[in-house]
Design a protein around this motif. Structure first.
Motif, PDB file in Angstrom:
ATOM      1  N   ALA A   4       0.824  -1.206   0.000  1.00 27.29           N
ATOM      2  CA  ALA A   4       0.000   0.000   0.000  1.00 27.29           C
ATOM      3  C   ALA A   4       0.860   1.258   0.000  1.00 27.29           C
ATOM      4  CB  ALA A   4      -0.926  -0.004   1.213  1.00 27.29           C
ATOM      5  N   GLU A   5       2.142   1.119   0.418  1.00 29.19           N
ATOM      6  CA  GLU A   5       3.018   2.279   0.487  1.00 29.19           C
ATOM      7  C   GLU A   5       3.890   2.430  -0.751  1.00 29.19           C
ATOM      8  OE1 GLU A   5       5.298   1.724   3.995  1.00 29.19           O
ATOM      9  OE2 GLU A   5       3.614   2.023   5.375  1.00 29.19           O
ATOM     10  N   GLN A   6       3.825   1.464  -1.672  1.00 30.07           N
ATOM     11  CA  GLN A   6       4.626   1.552  -2.875  1.00 30.07           C
ATOM     12  C   GLN A   6       4.152   2.702  -3.750  1.00 30.07           C
ATOM     13  OE1 GLN A   6       4.572  -2.223  -4.837  1.00 30.07           O
ATOM     14  NE2 GLN A   6       5.759  -3.254  -3.260  1.00 30.07           N
ATOM     15  N   PRO A   7       5.086   3.427  -4.382  1.00 26.90           N
ATOM     16  CA  PRO A   7       4.675   4.533  -5.241  1.00 26.90           C
ATOM     17  C   PRO A   7       3.861   4.041  -6.427  1.00 26.90           C
ATOM     18  CG  PRO A   7       7.014   4.048  -5.519  1.00 26.90           C
ATOM     19  CD  PRO A   7       6.543   3.247  -4.344  1.00 26.90           C
ATOM     20  N   ALA A   8       2.882   4.833  -6.835  1.00 30.30           N
ATOM     21  CA  ALA A   8       2.039   4.455  -7.970  1.00 30.30           C
ATOM     22  C   ALA A   8       2.859   4.473  -9.251  1.00 30.30           C
ATOM     23  CB  ALA A   8       0.866   5.418  -8.083  1.00 30.30           C
ATOM     24  N   ALA A   9       2.502   3.579 -10.184  1.00 32.10           N
ATOM     25  CA  ALA A   9       3.184   3.538 -11.475  1.00 32.10           C
ATOM     26  C   ALA A   9       2.947   4.846 -12.217  1.00 32.10           C
ATOM     27  CB  ALA A   9       2.675   2.363 -12.299  1.00 32.10           C
ATOM     28  N   THR A  10       3.911   5.244 -13.017  1.00 34.38           N
ATOM     29  CA  THR A  10       3.792   6.462 -13.811  1.00 34.38           C
ATOM     30  C   THR A  10       2.626   6.330 -14.786  1.00 34.38           C
ATOM     31  OG1 THR A  10       6.183   6.760 -13.681  1.00 34.38           O
ATOM     32  CG2 THR A  10       5.026   8.017 -15.382  1.00 34.38           C
ATOM     33  N   LEU A  14      -1.362   7.594 -24.353  1.00 33.89           N
ATOM     34  CA  LEU A  14      -1.286   6.962 -25.666  1.00 33.89           C
ATOM     35  C   LEU A  14      -1.911   7.884 -26.706  1.00 33.89           C
ATOM     36  CD1 LEU A  14      -2.563   3.643 -24.177  1.00 33.89           C
ATOM     37  CD2 LEU A  14      -0.300   3.834 -25.205  1.00 33.89           C
ATOM     38  N   LEU A  15      -1.138   8.248 -27.723  1.00 37.15           N
ATOM     39  CA  LEU A  15      -1.582   9.202 -28.737  1.00 37.15           C
ATOM     40  C   LEU A  15      -1.818   8.491 -30.071  1.00 37.15           C
ATOM     41  CD1 LEU A  15       0.954  12.104 -28.040  1.00 37.15           C
ATOM     42  CD2 LEU A  15      -1.332  11.770 -27.051  1.00 37.15           C
ATOM     43  N   HIS A  16      -3.010   8.647 -30.605  1.00 31.82           N
ATOM     44  CA  HIS A  16      -3.400   7.984 -31.851  1.00 31.82           C
ATOM     45  C   HIS A  16      -2.782   8.668 -33.071  1.00 31.82           C
ATOM     46  CE1 HIS A  16      -6.210  11.240 -32.988  1.00 31.82           C
ATOM     47  NE2 HIS A  16      -6.418  11.341 -31.681  1.00 31.82           N
ATOM     48  N   GLY A  17      -2.915   8.024 -34.222  1.00 31.69           N
ATOM     49  CA  GLY A  17      -2.409   8.574 -35.469  1.00 31.69           C
ATOM     50  C   GLY A  17      -3.510   9.218 -36.292  1.00 31.69           C
ATOM     51  N   GLY A  34      -5.777  -1.101 -14.710  1.00 35.89           N
ATOM     52  CA  GLY A  34      -5.517  -1.423 -13.314  1.00 35.89           C
ATOM     53  C   GLY A  34      -4.043  -1.411 -12.959  1.00 35.89           C
ATOM     54  N   SER A  35      -3.159  -1.443 -13.975  1.00 41.60           N
ATOM     55  CA  SER A  35      -1.730  -1.459 -13.693  1.00 41.60           C
ATOM     56  C   SER A  35      -1.179  -0.059 -13.456  1.00 41.60           C
ATOM     57  CB  SER A  35      -0.963  -2.101 -14.856  1.00 41.60           C
ATOM     58  OG  SER A  35      -1.109  -1.352 -16.048  1.00 41.60           O
ATOM     59  N   ARG A  36      -1.853   0.948 -14.007  1.00 42.45           N
ATOM     60  CA  ARG A  36      -1.429   2.346 -13.890  1.00 42.45           C
ATOM     61  C   ARG A  36      -2.564   3.210 -14.426  1.00 42.45           C
ATOM     62  NH1 ARG A  36       3.628   3.090 -16.386  1.00 42.45           N
ATOM     63  NH2 ARG A  36       4.046   0.858 -16.228  1.00 42.45           N
ATOM     64  N   ARG A  37      -2.462   4.486 -14.220  1.00 39.55           N
ATOM     65  CA  ARG A  37      -3.440   5.391 -14.806  1.00 39.55           C
ATOM     66  C   ARG A  37      -3.168   5.488 -16.307  1.00 39.55           C
ATOM     67  NH1 ARG A  37      -4.544  11.804 -13.397  1.00 39.55           N
ATOM     68  NH2 ARG A  37      -6.439  11.976 -14.666  1.00 39.55           N
ATOM     69  N   LEU A  38      -4.228   5.421 -17.110  1.00 41.14           N
ATOM     70  CA  LEU A  38      -4.117   5.425 -18.563  1.00 41.14           C
ATOM     71  C   LEU A  38      -4.926   6.581 -19.133  1.00 41.14           C
ATOM     72  CD1 LEU A  38      -4.761   1.611 -18.981  1.00 41.14           C
ATOM     73  CD2 LEU A  38      -2.548   2.714 -19.290  1.00 41.14           C
ATOM     74  N   LEU A  39      -4.380   7.220 -20.157  1.00 39.58           N
ATOM     75  CA  LEU A  39      -5.085   8.321 -20.808  1.00 39.58           C
ATOM     76  C   LEU A  39      -4.908   8.183 -22.315  1.00 39.58           C
ATOM     77  CD1 LEU A  39      -6.684  10.965 -20.188  1.00 39.58           C
ATOM     78  CD2 LEU A  39      -4.520  12.187 -20.454  1.00 39.58           C
ATOM     79  N   THR A  40      -6.029   8.215 -23.052  1.00 36.90           N
ATOM     80  CA  THR A  40      -5.996   8.145 -24.519  1.00 36.90           C
ATOM     81  C   THR A  40      -6.734   9.369 -25.065  1.00 36.90           C
ATOM     82  OG1 THR A  40      -8.001   6.782 -24.552  1.00 36.90           O
ATOM     83  CG2 THR A  40      -5.888   5.629 -24.564  1.00 36.90           C
ATOM     84  N   PRO A  41      -6.109  10.531 -25.043  1.00 35.94           N
ATOM     85  CA  PRO A  41      -6.792  11.757 -25.461  1.00 35.94           C
ATOM     86  C   PRO A  41      -6.847  11.885 -26.980  1.00 35.94           C
ATOM     87  CG  PRO A  41      -4.522  12.250 -24.947  1.00 35.94           C
ATOM     88  CD  PRO A  41      -4.714  10.783 -24.653  1.00 35.94           C
ATOM     89  N   TRP A  42      -7.726  12.768 -27.451  1.00 36.59           N
ATOM     90  CA  TRP A  42      -7.616  13.220 -28.828  1.00 36.59           C
ATOM     91  C   TRP A  42      -6.304  13.978 -28.967  1.00 36.59           C
ATOM     92  CZ3 TRP A  42     -10.266  12.047 -33.084  1.00 36.59           C
ATOM     93  CH2 TRP A  42     -11.564  11.532 -32.965  1.00 36.59           C
ATOM     94  N   VAL A  43      -5.575  13.723 -30.028  1.00 41.70           N
ATOM     95  CA  VAL A  43      -4.376  14.504 -30.301  1.00 41.70           C
ATOM     96  C   VAL A  43      -4.813  15.929 -30.625  1.00 41.70           C
ATOM     97  CG1 VAL A  43      -2.438  14.814 -31.882  1.00 41.70           C
ATOM     98  CG2 VAL A  43      -3.054  12.526 -31.090  1.00 41.70           C
TER      99      VAL A  43
END
Length: 217
Positions: A4-10, A14-17, A34-43
């Motif tokens: 519970a004290e381990q730092p969260a993954a970076t 992910l940027l689309h083409g 679940g492995s890390r925070r993920l973001l797939t924004p519009w470029v």
């Protein structure tokens, strides 16, 4: 250390083409959930509701601001094709913000002949086919025209993040660009993804997931 004290993954962004929407990353995101925070924004500049594409430097600056607003001080950044070019620009201009960088089918200076061919093929594609994915045909043609003027070469030495350059084994048109990126970015690695074409995130998602896990962890 207590788990519970381990730092969260970076967080991973992910940027689309060009020609894709954020949903193109679905088969990559689901296994990583679940492995890390993920973001797939519009470029920035490719969102259908935007009035015009942005110059590459402006797109990178806009993405940097958007990530800050999301509370992401440091990210792992992965981009495909045009998204890889935006990722390259951001990693060069804001090196403190990118922990690790993955560039798929990227370019340093897109060959004008290749870009003209892509634009010609895009013009022949029915707009309705792209609209179903929330993608604007006119916006993509404009973005490709703007990309023809880009030269990222002078920026590559500024990138400090450990970098992995990927290209599909069937993506012959982008292999020279991948080599140029790997040669220009200090310490970058080049890897060819067997059996994949240009859109590695769609052609070989399971293989890409494993590559990302190995490189980012």
């Amino acid at each position: 250390m207590d788990p519970a004290e381990q730092p969260a993954a970076t967080p991973l962004v992910l940027l689309h083409g060009v020609g894709q929407a954020p949903m193109a990353w679905e088969d990559v995101v689901v296994p990583l959930y679940g492995s890390r925070r993920l973001l797939t924004p519009w470029v920035p500049g490719l969102r259908p509701t935007e009035k015009a594409p942005l110059p590459l430097a402006d797109a990178a600056a806009k993405l940097d601001t958007d990530l800050m607003l999301e509370g992401m001080q440091e990210v792992d950044l992965c981009g495909l094709s045009y998204g890889a070019m935006v990722a390259t620009q951001l990693a060069a201009e804001f090196p403190e913000r990118v922990r690790r960088l993955v560039l798929i089918a990227g370019q340093v200076r897109p060959p004008r002949a290749l870009m003209r061919v892509q634009s010609g093929l895009l013009r022949l594609l029915p707009a309705s086919r792209l609209a179903d994915s929330g993608v604007s045909k006119d916006r993509l043609i404009e973005a490709l025209a703007a990309a023809r003027e880009v030269d990222l070469g002078p920026l590559l030495p500024q990138i400090t993040a450990p970098t992995l350059v990927l290209v599909g084994s069937r993506d012959k048109a982008n292999l020279p660009g991948a080599r140029a990126l790997a040669n220009g970015i200090p310490g970058a690695q080049l890897r060819v993804v067997d059996g994949a074409g240009h859109a590695v995130n769609e052609d070989a998602p399971a293989g890409l997931v494993q590559i990302l896990r190995d490189f980012l962890d």
